[in-house]
Design an enzyme around this catalytic site. Structure first.
Site, PDB file in Angstrom:
ATOM      1  N   ALA A  28       0.879  -1.169   0.000  1.00 59.50           N
ATOM      2  CA  ALA A  28       0.000   0.000   0.000  1.00 59.50           C
ATOM      3  C   ALA A  28       0.917   1.219   0.000  1.00 59.50           C
ATOM      4  CB  ALA A  28      -0.883  -0.024   1.236  1.00 59.50           C
ATOM      5  N   GLY A  48       0.235  -4.692   0.971  1.00 64.24           N
ATOM      6  CA  GLY A  48      -0.984  -4.704   0.152  1.00 64.24           C
ATOM      7  C   GLY A  48      -0.814  -5.477  -1.145  1.00 64.24           C
ATOM      8  N   GLU A  59      -1.382  -9.010  -0.226  1.00 64.66           N
ATOM      9  CA  GLU A  59      -2.824  -9.195   0.001  1.00 64.66           C
ATOM     10  C   GLU A  59      -3.566  -9.252  -1.341  1.00 64.66           C
ATOM     11  OE1 GLU A  59      -2.564  -5.852   2.692  1.00 64.66           O
ATOM     12  OE2 GLU A  59      -3.537  -7.032   4.259  1.00 64.66           O
ATOM     13  N   GLU A  64       3.923  -4.936   7.632  1.00 63.51           N
ATOM     14  CA  GLU A  64       3.188  -3.815   8.245  1.00 63.51           C
ATOM     15  C   GLU A  64       3.594  -3.529   9.682  1.00 63.51           C
ATOM     16  OE1 GLU A  64       1.843  -6.171   6.386  1.00 63.51           O
ATOM     17  OE2 GLU A  64       0.467  -5.290   4.942  1.00 63.51           O
TER      18      GLU A  64
HETATM   19  N1  COA Z   1       4.597   3.215  -1.041  1.00 62.27           N
HETATM   20  C1  COA Z   1       4.962   4.364  -1.634  1.00 62.27           C
HETATM   21  N2  COA Z   1       6.093   4.477  -2.356  1.00 62.27           N
HETATM   22  C2  COA Z   1       6.873   3.400  -2.467  1.00 62.27           C
HETATM   23  C3  COA Z   1       6.544   2.158  -1.877  1.00 62.27           C
HETATM   24  C4  COA Z   1       5.343   2.099  -1.139  1.00 62.27           C
HETATM   25  N3  COA Z   1       4.919   0.954  -0.567  1.00 62.27           N
HETATM   26  N4  COA Z   1       7.520   1.275  -2.153  1.00 62.27           N
HETATM   27  C5  COA Z   1       8.427   1.938  -2.904  1.00 62.27           C
HETATM   28  N5  COA Z   1       8.031   3.202  -3.084  1.00 62.27           N
HETATM   29  C6  COA Z   1       8.731   4.274  -3.833  1.00 62.27           C
HETATM   30  C7  COA Z   1       9.920   4.769  -3.051  1.00 62.27           C
HETATM   31  O1  COA Z   1       9.527   5.734  -2.089  1.00 62.27           O
HETATM   32  C8  COA Z   1      10.764   5.352  -4.161  1.00 62.27           C
HETATM   33  O2  COA Z   1      10.246   6.590  -4.515  1.00 62.27           O
HETATM   34  P1  COA Z   1      11.241   7.865  -4.765  1.00 62.27           P
HETATM   35  O3  COA Z   1      12.065   7.442  -5.941  1.00 62.27           O
HETATM   36  O4  COA Z   1      10.296   8.980  -5.068  1.00 62.27           O
HETATM   37  O5  COA Z   1      12.027   8.020  -3.531  1.00 62.27           O
HETATM   38  C9  COA Z   1      10.505   4.394  -5.327  1.00 62.27           C
HETATM   39  O6  COA Z   1       9.285   3.715  -5.006  1.00 62.27           O
HETATM   40  C10 COA Z   1      11.578   3.350  -5.497  1.00 62.27           C
HETATM   41  O7  COA Z   1      11.765   2.695  -4.252  1.00 62.27           O
HETATM   42  P2  COA Z   1      13.197   2.549  -3.539  1.00 62.27           P
HETATM   43  O8  COA Z   1      12.974   2.364  -2.088  1.00 62.27           O
HETATM   44  O9  COA Z   1      14.102   3.675  -3.943  1.00 62.27           O
HETATM   45  O10 COA Z   1      13.703   1.219  -4.243  1.00 62.27           O
HETATM   46  P3  COA Z   1      14.687   0.126  -3.608  1.00 62.27           P
HETATM   47  O11 COA Z   1      15.008  -0.818  -4.698  1.00 62.27           O
HETATM   48  O12 COA Z   1      15.807   0.774  -2.893  1.00 62.27           O
HETATM   49  O13 COA Z   1      13.788  -0.633  -2.492  1.00 62.27           O
HETATM   50  C11 COA Z   1      11.814  -1.694  -1.628  1.00 62.27           C
HETATM   51  C12 COA Z   1      12.646  -1.344  -2.888  1.00 62.27           C
HETATM   52  C13 COA Z   1      10.521  -2.330  -2.128  1.00 62.27           C
HETATM   53  C14 COA Z   1      12.587  -2.706  -0.766  1.00 62.27           C
HETATM   54  C15 COA Z   1      11.537  -0.421  -0.808  1.00 62.27           C
HETATM   55  O14 COA Z   1      11.011   0.565  -1.691  1.00 62.27           O
HETATM   56  C16 COA Z   1      10.527  -0.607   0.285  1.00 62.27           C
HETATM   57  O15 COA Z   1      10.869  -1.132   1.334  1.00 62.27           O
HETATM   58  N6  COA Z   1       9.261  -0.165   0.066  1.00 62.27           N
HETATM   59  C17 COA Z   1       8.230  -0.158   1.072  1.00 62.27           C
HETATM   60  C18 COA Z   1       7.740  -1.566   1.281  1.00 62.27           C
HETATM   61  C19 COA Z   1       6.678  -1.649   2.344  1.00 62.27           C
HETATM   62  O16 COA Z   1       6.874  -1.411   3.507  1.00 62.27           O
HETATM   63  N7  COA Z   1       5.489  -2.059   1.879  1.00 62.27           N
HETATM   64  C20 COA Z   1       4.388  -2.353   2.718  1.00 62.27           C
HETATM   65  C21 COA Z   1       3.505  -1.200   2.944  1.00 62.27           C
HETATM   66  S1  COA Z   1       2.143  -1.673   3.960  1.00 62.27           S
END
Ligand code: COA
Length: 267
Positions: A73, A118, A121, A141
């Protein structure tokens, strides 16, 4: 094969790679396909449109690129939410997950890369999951100070059992595609380049079968999971009998007797 008759939906690509088989590709690359309100609404509209098409036999759902199916999400959007807004957001996500389960045609998730929160899910609400070798599953989460909100605590436990779901959700661990396969969360692991081909092969097999019988079988499995064994079996008896009112039952059995492939209609 692109189709000109398909409407367009924000942040989604809708294509028809085979007759009666549709591919929904989530396309929000700047946020790794994270689910915000607009994307949840688009997905709901796309499923509604496809479900209303009587010829839809299988729907495949994937994320654009090979980095993420859906990275969760939208954390940026959630950061500013009040509890009431969070409840509305959860309702929106929950409604989409129920809608996908209730969609008449089978829905297969093709999980390519990150499948987090999400996203996990969303994949769980599909009928089954094929994953690429680089898929990473997680319900992280609790590391963000919240619980899953689109049905993860409920569907994951039903999918992989209470202990596995507990360990997964309480630790927030990341699970590889191979470990997801061992837990039977996903049913096949393929290279990224073969994932769509694998999904299409599954879709082709399903699409060869009697469409109404496939739809009945999908409904029975979903509805039965919420019933006692006895009530589920009773429901199966009713659908079994109902399937004998279809032209496809007549055709399927005639084809068997005549040792030829069946030519099913949607009746
Ligand atoms: N919501 C909003 N934006 C997200 C996102 C999310 N769940 N997951 C990734 N993004 C965005 C990042 O903020 C980033 O945006 P930016 O370029 O404007 O800063 C872009 O996507 C790329 O992500 P980034 O973190 O730079 O890539 P990465 O390869 O270093 O890491 C992940 C990838 C997936 C490991 C990391 O983005 C992450 O941990 N995301 C959140 C995951 C999460 O907690 N999801 C559950 C939510 S309930």
């Amino acid at each position: 094969m692109e189709t000109s008759m398909a409407p367009t939906f924000d942040c989604l690509l809708l294509t028809q790679p085979q007759d009666d088989v549709w591919l929904i590709t989530i396309d929000r690359p700047k946020a790794l396909n994270a689910l915000n309100k607009a994307l949840l609404t688009s997905l709901s509209q796309a499923f509604q449109w496809l479900d209303a098409l009587p010829t839809t036999k299988v729907i495949l759902l994937t994320g654009n690129g090979d980095k993420a199916f859906v990275a969760g999400a939208d954390v940026v959007a959630m950061q500013a939410m009040t509890a009431l807004e969070a409840r509305d957001f959860s309702h929106l996500g929950m409604a989409l997950m129920h809608q996908i389960e209730a969609c008449s045609a089978p829905v297969i998730a093709l999980v390519n890369g990150y499948c987090l929160g999400g996203g996990c899910e969303l994949a769980l609400s599909c009928d089954y999951i094929l994953a690429s070798e680089n898929a990473v599953f997680s319900q992280p989460e609790v590391s963000l100070g919240i619980t899953p909100g689109f049905g993860g605590t409920q569907r994951l436990a039903r999918y992989i059992g209470k202990g596995n779901a507990m360990q997964w959700i309480l630790t927030g661990d990341r699970i590889s595609a191979q470990d997801a396969l061992k837990l039977t969360l996903c049913h096949q692991v393929l290279s990224s380049s073969e994932l769509l081909k694998g999904g299409l092969a599954q879709a082709e097999k399903i699409a060869k079968n009697a469409p109404q019988a496939v739809r009945f079988a999908k409904q029975l499995i979903h509805q039965g999971l919420n019933l006692s064994l006895h009530d589920g079996c009773q429901l199966e008896t009713e659908r079994f009998a109902l399937s004998f009112t279809t032209q496809d039952q007549t055709e399927g059995m005639a084809a068997f007797a005549e040792r030829r492939p069946a030519r099913f209609s949607h009746q």
